[in-house]
Design a protein around this motif. Structure first.
Motif, PDB file in Angstrom:
ATOM      1  N   PHE A   1      21.813  41.367  81.116  1.00 38.52           N
ATOM      2  CA  PHE A   1      20.857  42.480  81.110  1.00 38.52           C
ATOM      3  C   PHE A   1      19.925  42.300  79.917  1.00 38.52           C
ATOM      4  CE2 PHE A   1      19.478  46.703  79.757  1.00 38.52           C
ATOM      5  CZ  PHE A   1      18.900  47.155  80.949  1.00 38.52           C
ATOM      6  N   TYR A   2      18.625  42.366  80.205  1.00 41.81           N
ATOM      7  CA  TYR A   2      17.631  42.216  79.143  1.00 41.81           C
ATOM      8  C   TYR A   2      16.995  43.573  78.869  1.00 41.81           C
ATOM      9  CZ  TYR A   2      17.969  37.247  80.268  1.00 41.81           C
ATOM     10  OH  TYR A   2      18.421  35.979  80.486  1.00 41.81           O
ATOM     11  N   ASN A   3      17.104  44.006  77.649  1.00 43.38           N
ATOM     12  CA  ASN A   3      16.485  45.261  77.236  1.00 43.38           C
ATOM     13  C   ASN A   3      15.271  44.932  76.395  1.00 43.38           C
ATOM     14  OD1 ASN A   3      15.777  47.743  76.313  1.00 43.38           O
ATOM     15  ND2 ASN A   3      17.752  48.253  75.399  1.00 43.38           N
TER      16      ASN A   3
ATOM     17  N   GLN B   1      26.345  39.764  77.020  1.00 46.76           N
ATOM     18  CA  GLN B   1      25.695  39.853  78.337  1.00 46.76           C
ATOM     19  C   GLN B   1      24.514  40.818  78.299  1.00 46.76           C
ATOM     20  OE1 GLN B   1      27.561  36.990  79.335  1.00 46.76           O
ATOM     21  NE2 GLN B   1      26.810  37.881  81.257  1.00 46.76           N
ATOM     22  N   THR B   2      24.415  41.581  77.229  1.00 48.32           N
ATOM     23  CA  THR B   2      23.287  42.494  77.069  1.00 48.32           C
ATOM     24  C   THR B   2      22.423  41.975  75.936  1.00 48.32           C
ATOM     25  OG1 THR B   2      24.597  44.373  77.809  1.00 48.32           O
ATOM     26  CG2 THR B   2      22.589  44.855  76.559  1.00 48.32           C
ATOM     27  N   ARG B   3      21.194  41.694  76.265  1.00 51.10           N
ATOM     28  CA  ARG B   3      20.336  41.016  75.303  1.00 51.10           C
ATOM     29  C   ARG B   3      19.060  41.824  75.072  1.00 51.10           C
ATOM     30  NH1 ARG B   3      21.806  35.546  75.604  1.00 51.10           N
ATOM     31  NH2 ARG B   3      20.410  35.259  73.823  1.00 51.10           N
ATOM     32  N   ALA B   4      18.561  41.690  73.878  1.00 50.56           N
ATOM     33  CA  ALA B   4      17.275  42.314  73.539  1.00 50.56           C
ATOM     34  C   ALA B   4      16.427  41.268  72.821  1.00 50.56           C
ATOM     35  CB  ALA B   4      17.495  43.540  72.662  1.00 50.56           C
TER      36      ALA B   4
ATOM     37  N   SER C   1      13.043  46.811  81.147  1.00 51.91           N
ATOM     38  CA  SER C   1      14.297  46.051  81.211  1.00 51.91           C
ATOM     39  C   SER C   1      14.284  45.158  82.445  1.00 51.91           C
ATOM     40  CB  SER C   1      15.502  46.985  81.263  1.00 51.91           C
ATOM     41  OG  SER C   1      15.477  47.735  82.466  1.00 51.91           O
ATOM     42  N   SER C   2      15.221  44.250  82.479  1.00 54.61           N
ATOM     43  CA  SER C   2      15.393  43.385  83.635  1.00 54.61           C
ATOM     44  C   SER C   2      16.787  42.811  83.576  1.00 54.61           C
ATOM     45  CB  SER C   2      14.355  42.253  83.631  1.00 54.61           C
ATOM     46  OG  SER C   2      14.396  41.558  82.409  1.00 54.61           O
ATOM     47  N   SER C   3      17.152  42.087  84.625  1.00 63.85           N
ATOM     48  CA  SER C   3      18.489  41.498  84.656  1.00 63.85           C
ATOM     49  C   SER C   3      18.434  40.188  85.432  1.00 63.85           C
ATOM     50  CB  SER C   3      19.485  42.451  85.307  1.00 63.85           C
ATOM     51  OG  SER C   3      19.110  42.690  86.663  1.00 63.85           O
ATOM     52  N   ALA C   4      19.447  39.386  85.205  1.00 61.62           N
ATOM     53  CA  ALA C   4      19.543  38.111  85.923  1.00 61.62           C
ATOM     54  C   ALA C   4      21.001  37.864  86.262  1.00 61.62           C
ATOM     55  CB  ALA C   4      18.995  36.976  85.064  1.00 61.62           C
TER      56      ALA C   4
ATOM     57  N   GLY D   1      11.314  42.844  84.792  1.00 63.83           N
ATOM     58  CA  GLY D   1      11.359  41.678  85.664  1.00 63.83           C
ATOM     59  C   GLY D   1      11.380  40.378  84.899  1.00 63.83           C
ATOM     60  N   GLY D   2      11.425  40.479  83.600  1.00 66.21           N
ATOM     61  CA  GLY D   2      11.342  39.279  82.787  1.00 66.21           C
ATOM     62  C   GLY D   2      12.702  38.638  82.545  1.00 66.21           C
TER      63      GLY D   2
END
Lengths: 121, 1262
Positions: A38-40, B16-19, A27-30, B1250-1251
């Motif tokens: 939030f990127y899952n 706001q939460t993305r996959a 995961s990561s976040s920006a 980190g992406g």
């Protein structure tokens, strides 16, 4: 408990410690101006590194593992879990220390790192 | 308008939460079958007999033989379970044995088995090798040996574990397939003869091959010869038999192919199971030749010809692997053009053809006049075709790649309405007194004899002959890329540059027969131009062969009988070749004294002047038909010679090899051997020959291999329907016709084939029918996937990196993955989101791989970087020689350009309506496709793009577009910056155009130029000439318009008698109402009456008596004599009243020019604040009026202003947004809503810890 096998070689003695074989969450976040995104990226067993450690190991066993270490791989790793799953791994490192204080052929502080590249079964 | 997404996916874009998800799939841009083939494991020796097995683990194993003549070698390899890359090992055969065939099968999960058929000293051996999967030999021994003819072998491991070995063997004239079995690959059973009813054991049966269905049914494929021709050619077909008891007993044989002639047969089957109810079977189709044309009622699809039309010229375009054939009626009546045919030699299909009715078309004159044969030499994708009749000086040049035909008219063809468009000076006009004629040439008997194209220099060389006025030769050139000079009459004219001009150097027989039997050869590499002035006429001094320096026209040497008695008297006929200083050609045989011994091929060594002859050994005749054929060089010291009536021969250092219907079955469908024009494919060793007699027999082109029969694997899909198996029609498995012995397997990725390619030294090639390959499974986690789209007309760009770079390396020939990221491979990209466990996807476009880079370094993992672009990247590399003339709306123009110059069809194009669309009048020459399309788009404020679905489209560039997507808050934006770095101080834009540009509205305005000399008249005027009229056109081609002609007298008509008789008048007496010519009249007194009177008076004076005057001694007055003298003087003066004259006609030329128009845009506020006017000037050839210019100026002004309001920012990825959209975002500080027109968007996804998944946007705040 049956012994762990790596690349067709069954260990005479299982390691004293071994990382859990479980998927890793990516995961990561920006930060945005008003919030955070939030990127899952999901979970995956691929890419997980498993460290196996022995306080002492017979030098013959170390030599057998070292021969496998020299091969290009990948290897089949059977951690003898209840799930019965086996994994394709690359042996990333195999380290140990020569011990002159103990008679017989032993290696101390042996550590092996396996990188899971896929599920075998 | 933003993209339409799946509702769930659209909702996910606001979260706001993305996959995020990424998918990149590699596919073939063309159907994978027929396979083009890729080299595999290249070795020095011939590579034959491939075998391949797909293992249950996913690994693929293969083996083949190196056919060395001493000790053979087996090459074996296997991949890991991914099926990606082979690790190859060599397994040598026992010493001294040649390996004839190899079979391969699985033994157990750790071992493979190989059996090879070998031969040494007349003994055949079957040898097994039990090997580990990696290729280490565990055990090996001979299974058996004998001297009986043997062929094969093949292996299969049955479902019950038994391994069956099969091979063909002949004993005492009885042919059988025989089997042996094993379970451990070291202990083999004895030999069992397979009994298949329906076969005659006296006939050859061979090439057995097994597959076993999941039902347990065991199929054995084989080929069987049912008949042998008198010359030994077999009629073989593929058969099969089925066993339901693991090979113990077999069904009757069933014929699977149905070849009925010796010319085409089927052999060497191999099959792979494709599921429970299907299998693929491949076999090698063996052909004597391929042909196309007309044979009886059979006419090849696309072959535009009829009647006596026969190939008359041809050449092979090696770059695009296309054969161009000029077809004309070369036998009866007018030898007019049938068509020009473009043939894909790999698919052996007609790609396109052109005649006088196609689009584009050759001029109608080619249907009415003589094209003749072997006079028009094409090169590359250029094909010249000319008329060689007297006065019909027209050459058309086809560009088969760009699908254009350019016609060069040397002399106006009034009958067909063709205006002269070549800027040249006919040589016969220079100093030889010829006058202008209706044809616009020095004399109507000028003939274009032959032409030659050098594609490398894009040059057309032309030989012109003229015998009527004088014996003139004029050789020159035209640059095929010359866009031409537009004349005032709207006619494009092309420059002809002289190379050689000769006057009365050769006699009329040489010149007269040049267009019919003479010819030319151009070798630009050696700067040589060879022209053969052949003559078979009895008169004259015989033929000449003249060699000139191409660059200067200087004569290097001249061969003729007078200077070299060994030269054939009539000279070389057309179709000769110049190769590295030696000329090879045919000539007309003559039994005359000194000529009778000259037979066969004439060979002229230009370095020492020696002339020799080589008579083919295949016949003892005087005439081998070479003079009606052609000689071409293969490039390796050999020459292909068409011997009309005998066949096609290969000449090499004195030896001849003939190819005819006797040694190649069905070389021509009707058995005739009448060949003329030739072409050659050096990469494959294929020969193309034009054939026909113009009668009811075959007229067409044949293709055959110099190595013998042509071979091509065919694919047959076999499916089970109910209880019956059906066989689909065979289709080519591979391209090319030198491929054979294919072996196939069916791994999970799809059909995989290995075969031998090349008949001389075959090499193993492979091909895959694998569909989409998931590149995204190998994306490197350390590098982002990025797609950049911009409004500047650049193609969209995709970049990413993959792991396992060595597997994707195109130079890794042992990797079956080396195709997936090879240049030109098609990548289909999708981005998406995982929502509640379900994947939702949105297309992101189709890209072709442009660049790859991979660094091998010790200690570094080989990651491959990939750059790809959308399909429009090819447009900049597509050259437009000359487009068609357009007079339509912009969208139609763009669609036509795309369809003409790319493989896209109307279904791949989705153009919107263009705002303020209007008719454009234009043609593009010498430019690229991208520039042409961009020019049209910019004219209307648009830009072209390939959309996410891979369609060619366009979008409007405007700061006034409606808002497509609005972001109410700053929860998605990350970085923001004003950035006017691309702007300048321009505050005024001036756009200029021209009325009538390219024929557009507004037309031309008429202007006059300073008077100039436009013609001249000269001659003489006699005492009885009286009044004479001379018509003077203002230009040679009679098309020029001039006003106010007047006469300038260089030398006037004058004499005493004319003056005494009242004087002469000379002047312009008539002016053409169309101002194309005037009439100069010279009027002098006709002194005939005066002369008659004077002569009568002379006679009368004899009758006047003398008078004696008696003064002094007296004297006589001879009145008659005096008067006689007077009238004699008068008569002589009349007779002497012949005066020469020379006048020049001067006139005011009329021209037509376009009127300039101009539009302007001003940013007065900027001009005031800067105190300066900064002007940008644009010349737009598509603007025809002030309104057009104003519109373009306003657009450019909008862009100039917008660049000053440029901003850049990042936001979370939103799959709705794309370039050319207008979106709203809050200002990060003030919160005020900003409207932004997106000029560039880079969508970046780095799918790892980190992406990120974001859009980097550049845009104009409006």
């Amino acid at each position: 408990v049956s012994n762990i096998s790596i690349g067709g070689y069954t260990l005479e003695n299982n390691p004293n410690t071994m990382d859990m074989v479980r998927p890793q969450k990516y995961s990561s976040s920006a930060l945005t101006f008003d919030s955070v995104v939030f990127y899952n990226w999901g979970v995956s067993i691929i890419g997980v590194q498993i460290t196996l450690a022995w306080t002492y190991m017979l030098s013959s066993e170390f030599d057998a593992l070292d021969a496998i270490y020299q091969e290009p791989g990948p290897l089949v790793f059977d951690p003898t879990l209840d799930s019965g799953k086996t994994y394709n791994v690359q042996m990333v490192s195999l380290t140990g220390t020569l011990s002159h204080t103990i008679q017989g052929g032993y290696r101390s502080n042996v550590q092996m790192v396996l990188l899971i590249v896929g599920e075998a079964t | 308008m933003s993209l339409t997404l799946d509702p769930v996916l659209k909702t996910a874009q606001a979260s706001q939460t993305r996959a995020p998800l990424v998918s990149i799939a590699s596919t073939s841009p063309v159907p994978p079958i027929p396979m083009t083939g890729k080299a595999f494991d290249p070795q020095t020796n011939a590579e034959i007999s491939p075998a391949v097995v797909a293992l249950p683990s996913g690994a693929i194993a293969m083996a083949y033989a190196l056919a060395t003549t001493v000790t053979g070698t087996i090459r074996y390899g296997i991949t890991d379970s991914s099926g990606a890359q082979f690790s190859m090992v060599s397994i040598p055969a026992p010493s001294g044995r040649t390996v004839l065939g190899v079979a391969l099968c699985t033994v157990d999960s750790a071992h493979m088995g190989i059996v090879a058929l070998e031969q040494a000293s007349g003994t055949y051996y079957l040898t097994y090798w039990l090997i580990t999967n990696a290729g280490a030999v565990v055990s090996s021994a001979d299974i058996g040996s004998w001297t009986d003819w043997t062929q094969g072998p093949t292996l299969i491991q049955l479902a019950n574990g038994t391994i069956v070995l099969a091979y063909a063997r002949e004993t005492a004239g009885v042919y059988n397939i025989r089997t042996r079995t094993t379970t451990n690959f070291t202990s083999w059973s004895g030999e069992t003869v397979v009994t298949i009813s329906g076969l005659n054991t006296a006939n050859l049966v061979e090439n057995p091959s097994f597959v076993q269905l999941s039902s347990g049914a065991l199929w054995m494929w084989f080929d069987y010869v049912s008949l042998v021709s008198l010359t030994g050619s077999p009629l073989s077909n593929v058969w099969y038999a089925v066993s339901n008891d693991n090979g113990a007993t077999w069904s009757a044989g069933t014929q699977a192919t149905s070849y009925t002639t010796f010319g085409t047969v089927g052999q060497r089957p191999s099959a792979a199971i494709m599921g429970a109810a299907a299998m693929n079977m491949v076999y090698t189709k063996i052909m004597g030749s391929l042909w196309m044309g007309q044979y009886g009622n059979t006419i090849t699809s696309g072959w535009l010809a009829s009647g006596n039309d026969t190939p008359s010229d041809m050449h092979f375009d090696a770059v695009h692997r296309m054969l161009y054939v000029v077809v004309s009626d070369i036998y009866v009546g007018t030898h007019s053009l049938g068509s020009v045919v473009k043939i894909d030699v790999d698919a052996w299909t007609v790609v396109n053809s052109w005649n006088t009715t196609t689009v584009p078309a050759f001029p109608a004159i080619f249907s009415e006049q003589d094209v003749w044969w072997q006079a028009w030499h094409g090169d590359g994708d250029w094909v010249p075709v000319g008329c060689m009749d007297e006065g019909k000086q027209v050459i058309s040049v086809l560009n088969g790649l760009n699908n254009t035909i350019t016609t060069y008219v040397f002399g106006a063809q009034t009958a067909t309405g063709m205006t002269a468009n070549v800027l040249w000076t006919p040589y016969a006009n220079v100093g030889y007194g010829a006058t202008t004629t209706a044809y616009g040439l020095a004399y109507p008997y000028c003939q274009i004899a032959c032409a030659w194209i050098d594609a490398g220099a894009h040059m057309l060389y032309v030989v012109i002959a003229n015998t009527a006025v004088s014996n003139d030769i004029q050789i020159g050139k035209i640059d095929l890329l010359d866009p031409g000079t537009m004349g005032g009459d709207g006619v494009l004219r092309y420059q002809f540059t002289n190379i050689v001009t000769e006057h009365n150097v050769l006699d009329e027989y040489n010149i007269m027969e040049l267009p019919w039997i003479g010819g030319m050869f151009v070798d630009p590499d050696e700067d040589v131009l060879v022209v053969s002035y052949a003559t078979d006429a009895e008169g004259g001094s015989g033929g000449n062969l003249r060699i000139y320096q191409l660059s200067s026209g200087a004569l290097i040497s001249d061969y003729n009988t007078a200077s070299n008695g060994a030269f054939p008297f009539g000279g070389l006929h057309r179709g000769f070749v110049y190769s590295e200083g030696t000329i090879y050609g045919g000539f007309a045989y003559s039994s005359a004294t000194g000529e009778a011994a000259k037979k066969g091929l004439c060979i002229i060594n230009t370095s020492n002047g020696s002339i020799t002859y080589s008579a083919p050994g295949f016949a003892a005749v005087n005439d081998y038909g070479i003079e009606n054929g052609e000689v071409i060089a293969t490039g390796d010291g050999r020459f292909i010679v068409s011997c009309n009536g005998y066949g096609v021969a290969v000449y090499a250092s004195g030896s001849w090899t003939l190819f005819d219907n006797a040694n190649i079955p069905n070389l021509t469908p009707d058995g005739q051997n009448d060949f003329r024009c030739l072409a050659y494919d050096p990469s494959m060793g294929d020969i193309f020959a034009g054939c026909g007699t113009g009668a009811t027999t075959f007229d067409g082109v044949v293709m055959f291999s110099q190595y013998g029969m042509m071979e091509q694997p065919q694919l047959v899909v076999v499916t089970l329907s109910g209880s019956a198996w059906s066989f689909a029609a065979a289709t080519p498995l591979v391209t090319g016709f030198t491929d054979f012995s294919a072996a196939i397997a069916a791994p999970a990725s799809g059909l995989l084939a290995f075969w031998s390619q090349g008949l001389a030294t075959p090499q193993i090639y492979w091909g895959s029918a694998a569909g989409s390959f998931p590149i995204s499974d190998y994306l490197a986690a350390t590098a982002e996937v990025a797609i950049t789209r911009t409004i500047d007309g650049s193609p969209a760009q995709l970049t990413f990196q993959v792991s396992d770079g060595y597997l994707f390396d195109p130079h890794n020939l042992k990797s079956l993955w080396n195709q997936y990221l090879a240049k030109g491979r098609l990548l289909v990209v999708q981005f998406g989101e995982l929502v509640d466990g379900t994947e939702y996807w949105a297309n992101q476009g189709s890209f072709i791989v442009s660049e790859i880079s991979l660094s091998y370094a010790l200690g570094e993992y080989p990651v491959m970087s990939v750059t790809a672009h959308d399909l429009s990247v090819l447009w900049a590399a597509i050259h437009i020689i000359a487009s068609t003339w357009y007079e339509t709306d912009p969208a139609t123009i763009i669609e036509n350009l795309i369809e003409t110059y790319t493989s896209l069809t109307s279904g791949d194009i989705d153009l919107p309506a263009f705002d303020n669309s209007e008719t454009l009048y234009t043609q593009w020459t010498n430019t690229d496709l991208a520039s042409a399309i961009e020019q049209v788009c910019e004219r209307f404020g648009m830009y072209h793009r390939m959309d996410v679905n891979g369609k060619a489209t366009a979008k409007k560039i405007s700061t006034s577009n409606p808002v497509d997507d609005a972001y109410p808050d700053n929860t998605k934006t990350m970085v923001f910056s004003p950035d006017d770095s691309y702007s300048d101080y321009t505050n005024q834009v001036i756009v200029t155009g021209q009325t009538g540009q390219g024929g557009g509205p507004g037309g031309y305005i008429e202007v006059t130029y300073a008077p100039e000399r436009v013609g001249q008249v000269s001659g003489s005027h006699d005492w009885h000439s009286g009044r004479k009229d001379y018509t003077v056109y203002y230009s040679v081609d009679e098309s020029r318009t001039c006003l106010n002609p007047y006469l300038v007298r260089i030398s006037s008509v004058s004499s005493i008698m004319f003056a005494l008789a009242g004087g002469c008048t000379e002047g312009i007496t008539f002016i053409d109402p169309n101002n194309k010519y005037c009439v100069v009249t010279i009027d002098s007194p006709d002194l005939t009456d005066e002369l008659i009177f004077a002569l009568a008076a002379i006679v009368a004076c004899y009758f006047i008596p003398d008078e004696f005057v008696g003064i002094g001694s007296g004297f006589t007055i001879r009145w008659g004599s005096y008067l006689d003298c007077f009238f004699i003087m008068v008569a002589l003066n009349i007779l002497a009243a012949t005066a020469t004259f020379q006048y020049e006609v001067w006139a005011t030329p009329v021209g037509y020019v376009r009127q300039s128009v101009q539009g302007e845009w001003d940013d007065y506020a900027s001009q005031a604040s800067l105190g300066a006017v900064c002007t940008q000037t644009i010349d737009d050839p598509l603007c025809y009026s002030e309104a057009d210019c104003n519109a373009v100026a306003a657009f450019e002004g909008m862009v100039v202003q917008a660049q000053r309001n440029r901003v850049t920012f990042q936001k979370a990825m939103n799959l709705q947004d794309e370039d050319g959209d207008t979106i709203q975002i809050p200002h990060p500080y003030t919160g005020d809503m900003m409207t932004v027109f997106i000029t560039q968007i880079t969508r970046r996804i780095l799918p790892s810890t980190g992406g990120y998944a974001r859009d980097d946007i550049e845009g104009w705040a409006v």
